[in-house]
Structure formats: C-alpha cells, structure tokens
Design a protein around this motif. Structure first.
Motif, PDB file in Angstrom:
ATOM      1  N   UNK A 219      16.608   5.922  -5.147  1.00 37.62           N
ATOM      2  CA  UNK A 219      16.311   4.539  -5.502  1.00 37.62           C
ATOM      3  C   UNK A 219      16.387   3.660  -4.254  1.00 37.62           C
ATOM      4  N   UNK A 220      17.348   3.938  -3.393  1.00 39.95           N
ATOM      5  CA  UNK A 220      17.442   3.220  -2.128  1.00 39.95           C
ATOM      6  C   UNK A 220      16.169   3.404  -1.304  1.00 39.95           C
ATOM      7  N   UNK A 221      15.650   4.617  -1.276  1.00 44.36           N
ATOM      8  CA  UNK A 221      14.429   4.877  -0.508  1.00 44.36           C
ATOM      9  C   UNK A 221      13.238   4.126  -1.095  1.00 44.36           C
ATOM     10  N   UNK A 222      13.175   4.045  -2.424  1.00 45.17           N
ATOM     11  CA  UNK A 222      12.080   3.318  -3.069  1.00 45.17           C
ATOM     12  C   UNK A 222      12.078   1.860  -2.627  1.00 45.17           C
ATOM     13  N   UNK A 223      13.267   1.286  -2.417  1.00 42.69           N
ATOM     14  CA  UNK A 223      13.374  -0.115  -2.038  1.00 42.69           C
ATOM     15  C   UNK A 223      12.889  -0.381  -0.617  1.00 42.69           C
ATOM     16  N   UNK A 224      12.573   0.660   0.131  1.00 47.83           N
ATOM     17  CA  UNK A 224      12.014   0.475   1.477  1.00 47.83           C
ATOM     18  C   UNK A 224      10.600  -0.107   1.412  1.00 47.83           C
ATOM     19  N   UNK A 225       9.927   0.072   0.297  1.00 49.69           N
ATOM     20  CA  UNK A 225       8.527  -0.336   0.195  1.00 49.69           C
ATOM     21  C   UNK A 225       8.354  -1.430  -0.851  1.00 49.69           C
ATOM     22  N   UNK A 226       7.435  -2.343  -0.574  1.00 47.06           N
ATOM     23  CA  UNK A 226       7.159  -3.411  -1.529  1.00 47.06           C
ATOM     24  C   UNK A 226       6.561  -2.859  -2.828  1.00 47.06           C
ATOM     25  N   UNK A 227       5.612  -1.900  -2.765  1.00 43.37           N
ATOM     26  CA  UNK A 227       5.136  -1.314  -4.030  1.00 43.37           C
ATOM     27  C   UNK A 227       6.259  -0.660  -4.828  1.00 43.37           C
ATOM     28  N   UNK A 228       7.195  -0.023  -4.135  1.00 43.47           N
ATOM     29  CA  UNK A 228       8.310   0.594  -4.829  1.00 43.47           C
ATOM     30  C   UNK A 228       9.175  -0.431  -5.547  1.00 43.47           C
ATOM     31  N   UNK A 229       9.412  -1.561  -4.892  1.00 43.44           N
ATOM     32  CA  UNK A 229      10.193  -2.637  -5.506  1.00 43.44           C
ATOM     33  C   UNK A 229       9.519  -3.120  -6.779  1.00 43.44           C
ATOM     34  N   UNK A 230       8.201  -3.255  -6.739  1.00 46.32           N
ATOM     35  CA  UNK A 230       7.488  -3.799  -7.898  1.00 46.32           C
ATOM     36  C   UNK A 230       7.532  -2.863  -9.104  1.00 46.32           C
TER      37      UNK A 230
ATOM     38  N   UNK B 273      10.325  -6.067   3.243  1.00 42.81           N
ATOM     39  CA  UNK B 273      11.262  -4.954   3.145  1.00 42.81           C
ATOM     40  C   UNK B 273      11.306  -4.217   4.485  1.00 42.81           C
ATOM     41  N   UNK B 274      11.439  -2.900   4.451  1.00 38.71           N
ATOM     42  CA  UNK B 274      11.679  -2.133   5.676  1.00 38.71           C
ATOM     43  C   UNK B 274      10.439  -2.030   6.556  1.00 38.71           C
ATOM     44  N   UNK B 275       9.284  -1.887   5.955  1.00 40.58           N
ATOM     45  CA  UNK B 275       8.047  -1.778   6.710  1.00 40.58           C
ATOM     46  C   UNK B 275       7.277  -3.083   6.653  1.00 40.58           C
ATOM     47  N   UNK B 276       7.118  -3.736   7.777  1.00 43.77           N
ATOM     48  CA  UNK B 276       6.416  -5.020   7.811  1.00 43.77           C
ATOM     49  C   UNK B 276       5.046  -4.831   8.444  1.00 43.77           C
ATOM     50  N   UNK B 277       4.022  -5.165   7.699  1.00 44.37           N
ATOM     51  CA  UNK B 277       2.665  -5.075   8.218  1.00 44.37           C
ATOM     52  C   UNK B 277       1.823  -6.184   7.640  1.00 44.37           C
ATOM     53  N   UNK B 278       0.546  -6.140   7.902  1.00 43.56           N
ATOM     54  CA  UNK B 278      -0.339  -7.156   7.370  1.00 43.56           C
ATOM     55  C   UNK B 278      -0.683  -8.215   8.398  1.00 43.56           C
ATOM     56  N   UNK B 279      -1.626  -9.078   8.073  1.00 47.81           N
ATOM     57  CA  UNK B 279      -2.125 -10.080   9.030  1.00 47.81           C
ATOM     58  C   UNK B 279      -1.047 -11.006   9.584  1.00 47.81           C
ATOM     59  N   UNK B 280      -0.100 -11.439   8.744  1.00 50.03           N
ATOM     60  CA  UNK B 280       0.908 -12.388   9.216  1.00 50.03           C
ATOM     61  C   UNK B 280       1.834 -11.788  10.270  1.00 50.03           C
ATOM     62  N   UNK B 281       2.608 -10.735   9.974  1.00 52.11           N
ATOM     63  CA  UNK B 281       3.503 -10.179  10.996  1.00 52.11           C
ATOM     64  C   UNK B 281       2.771  -9.667  12.234  1.00 52.11           C
TER      65      UNK B 281
END
Length: 327
Positions: free
Chosen positions: A51-62, A194-202
């Motif tokens: 469950x901790x690993x799932x929280x590394x990703x935004x899709x996992x959180x959702x 979360x743990x992995x930050x990507x996308x146009x803004x960052x």
C-alpha cells in the motif's frame, strides 16, 4: 455497487487485523502481461508495505480507497492488480545492484536499531520493511562509507529542490533541511505531488532553472494549481459494463487517416494496441460506456448512435478530448 464508505480508516484497520490473524489466499490476473492466474498469499505486512508503494503514484492514490474497500469485502483482486501494475510489473527495470549498494552502505549503517524501532513503533506495518532490508544487506559488500558522507552538503551554487506534498518516501521536510545549508537554493513543494513529479509544470520549472542557472525570479506558481485526479471509486467488476457491451466496443478506431487503434477484450479487460507500439495497454471498465487506464489519466468513452450501434469513441486525457471514428 458504487463505493460509498465514509469509514475508510476503519475498513483499512479491519483488513490489517484480519490479515494479522490469517493471511489471505487468492488468485488474480492482469492482462496483457500476467495472463495466467497467479496464486497469492497476502500477509498483513505485505498488504501495508505494498500500500505504501501504491502511494508513490498519483494514479495509485486515486484508486487506493476502492482497493481497500474491496479488500474489506473479501476481494483482494483490485489491490493485487494495483500492486502488480504500479510496482511488481516494473521490477525488471530497477537496477537492484545499485539500489542495495546505496541502501546497505549509505543509509542503514547510519540508522541505529533503537532509532528505527522507535520510529516504527505504533505504525501500521511496524519494522517489517526495515527488518527485510537489513536481512538483504547482511550479505551485501561493505563499502565502509565514512560518517562524513551523511553530513549536510554546503554550497553557494544555485540549487533547485523539488518535493511532492504527499510523497510517502521523500517528505518535503527532508529537502527543507537540506536547503538550510544551501543559501542560493529554492525549495519547491508541488501541491498534490507524490514521489514521481513530471508533467509540463515541474519540467518547465526545471528547464527555466537550467536555462538561467539561477533560482532568482524563478516562477514556480504553477505547482499551486496541480490537482489530484478524482478518486476512482467504482470497482471494474461493478462498473455496469456488461460482457456484451465490452464485446460491442471491440474493433478498430481511427484518429486520423492511417492512424488506427485496435481494441480487443480478454478476461473482462479492454486491451488497446497503439499505432507503432510494441505491445498493448490495459483499460478497465469504469462505467457502462467507459474504460480507464490503471497507470495513467486516460479514459475512453464509447459513443453509440440512435440505433445503438457503436460509431466511435472519445479519449479524455490531460484535459483534452480526442475523437476517433470506428472503422
């Protein structure tokens, strides 16, 4: 049935209590990569750690609330599929030799047993992960890293520090502490990151920092507008999409002349072949006429005409709509 539980913490703690008394045994698949059923024995510690690993990703959180609720009702398949897609499936891509060289030589030697025991006390999984990793490090080569290695780095060079507001591993306070010794640094905390930050803004912030070689006047305001995706509270099994619906949606769809996407079904999952892509991507039923990616923000809405025939689809991704026509 749509997930409607206001008692997520209670359900989560109940699942842990049950697993502590007796591990759960079940089978699951996750096409296209895991086609044959795999038998799993899931302990309390494994449930909490994954469950901790799932929280590394935004899709996992959702999708986490839905997975916990399903587990509370005795169905661990959604949780297992999340673990597989967001963690286990990509294990071969992780350089474990480097990982353990860092962990066993640059981290654990500087964490006293008493300190880790005190920190783990009262948490959901206790010292399970620490014990497991210490055991793995027992036979790993000892580089004898000096204590000076963990002293704060001091520099007057420009430094950009990024943190995710809800990162379960590298919490913002770590970078905030490092920034105390870096007078020309800027610490950016990405809202809802979360743990992995990507996308146009960052990535845009990083590009501007590298271009100017300075944090002075660096515009980071876009991180305040970063949003979490809506919680996916509907278990694919209870999406309302029938086997007939799923079969109706299979076929070839064209986004532009010569650019075609092929949809087929397998074990209740929609598998999509993208143009020029080597494999297929799994989409799971999310509504009677929609399927969604588990590891991304893409959702496909199928369109029928007045007579009920499927004539096309609309891809919803990144705030955009991409329409395709059925061939």
């Amino acid at each position: 049935m749509l997930f409607r539980s206001p008692k997520l913490r209670v359900e989560f703690e109940t699942v842990l209590d049950r697993l502590g008394k007796q591990p759960a045994k079940f089978r699951f698949t996750s096409p296209p990569n895991l086609k044959d059923p795999v038998e799993v024995t899931l302990s309390r510690e494994m449930f909490g750690d994954f469950l901790r690993r799932i929280l590394y990703t935004v899709p996992g959180i959702s999708m986490m609330p839905m997975a916990i609720h399903a587990a509370y009702n005795g169905d661990f398949e959604p949780f297992a599929r999340l673990c597989y897609e967001l963690s286990i499936r990509t294990q071969d891509e992780i350089p474990f030799g480097m990982y353990y060289s860092i962990l066993c030589n640059e981290s654990f030697p500087f964490i006293p047993d008493a300190e880790s025991a005190a920190i783990a006390k009262g948490t959901y999984i206790g010292d399970y992960r620490v014990r497991a990793q210490r055991a793995a490090c027992a036979g790993w080569p000892d580089a004898r890293v000096p204590r000076s290695f963990v002293e704060p780095v001091r520099s007057d060079r420009p430094v950009l520090l990024f943190s995710g507001e809800i990162d379960p591993a590298a919490q913002p306070e770590y970078a905030a502490e490092a920034a105390k010794y870096l007078p020309h640094s800027k610490h950016v905390v990405a809202r809802n990151g979360s743990h992995g930050l990507g996308g146009p803004c960052p990535m845009g912030i990083v590009a501007r920092f590298l271009e100017n070689a300075s944090v002075d006047g660096l515009d980071t305001s876009c991180v305040e507008q970063m949003k979490l995706p809506a919680f996916r509270l509907r278990d694919p099994k209870n999406s309302g999409m029938t086997a007939k619906d799923l079969a109706d949606y299979t076929g070839t769809y064209e986004a532009a002349p010569g650019i075609q996407y092929i949809f087929r079904t397998e074990n209740g999952v929609m598998l999509v072949k993208f143009p020029a892509a080597p494999g297929e991507v799994a989409f799971y039923p999310s509504a009677p006429n929609r399927v969604a990616m588990m590891i991304g923000d893409g959702e496909v809405e199928f369109v029928r005409n007045e007579s009920g025939a499927v004539t096309g689809l609309v891809v919803h991704t990144g705030g955009r709509e991409i329409r395709m026509t059925r061939k």
